[in-house]
Design an enzyme around this catalytic site. Sequence first.
Site, PDB file in Angstrom:
ATOM      1  CB  SER A 135      -0.907   0.106   0.902  1.00 43.86           C
ATOM      2  OG  SER A 135      -1.451   1.636   1.568  1.00 43.86           O
ATOM      3  CE1 TYR A 148      -3.981  -1.769   4.672  1.00 46.29           C
ATOM      4  CE2 TYR A 148      -3.192   0.095   4.734  1.00 46.29           C
ATOM      5  CZ  TYR A 148      -3.437  -1.149   3.722  1.00 46.29           C
ATOM      6  OH  TYR A 148      -3.556  -1.467   3.210  1.00 46.29           O
TER       7      TYR A 148
END
Length: 275
Positions: A135, A148
């Site tokens: 990401s 995350y």
Amino acid sequence: MSNKTFFITGANSGFGFAIAEAAVNAGHKVIGTVRSETARASLLDRLPQVNAVLCDVTEFDRIPGIVAQAEDDHGAVDVLINNAGYGHEGVLEESPLEEMRRQFDVNVFGAVAVAKAFLPRFRERRSGFIVNVTSMGGLITMPGIAYYCGSKFALQGISEVMRTEMAPFGVHVTALCPGSFRTDWAGRSMIRTERSIPDYDALFDPVRAARQEKSGKQLGDPAKLAAAVLDLVASDNPPPQLLLGSDALKLVRERIERMKQELSEWGELTCSTDG
């Protein structure tokens, strides 16, 4: 690109489904993993050409057998798309450690376990391509997604080492670093910790509200990401990481500039520790 066999984790939604659909439409064979019979039925209803396989990436001991069976049934895999994962949102102080453990089990340990099941196969065949979906949150940070970002930073670093170790055997490894896309990441696929400490209201409540409001309206198009992935795996000289999305490019560039400034400002103290 000649026809290849793809193994895609988390193939029933989001990036996984988009890549599976694009690969099938381009004439490739796709083995797609799902976590339940319900998900398998849903995937096959929408994309019947996929070979759907049950696989929970947190059942680490079962993964080598699943991979072996998949290759026995469908032939040697050429491309692994390590896509399975989910988002976690929560202020760090408020978020239980158990939620962090679960986040890392799926996003880090699950991805590594699947990759490790393929490494000896790719190494022995002297070919293969691993795409680890990280990401932009593996290169930058934002308030409220510490677990995350931590998981994606971890997978980002592991991917770079994996790339170096596998390069002598003709195996490519790239970390895919998407920005904000129109997937379920900020909706169904995100775990949200309940708020409990009012001191964080001013910082975090607007962030959570903005993320929920933007869900489904993000700039990134998953179909275009899938097309980019097919271009990536057709490359003979792929990059260590590939950013996708103008927001990812902007935010990562800004972080690099801040890092350059910090290195310059603190360089004298940094070097003062040399003996």
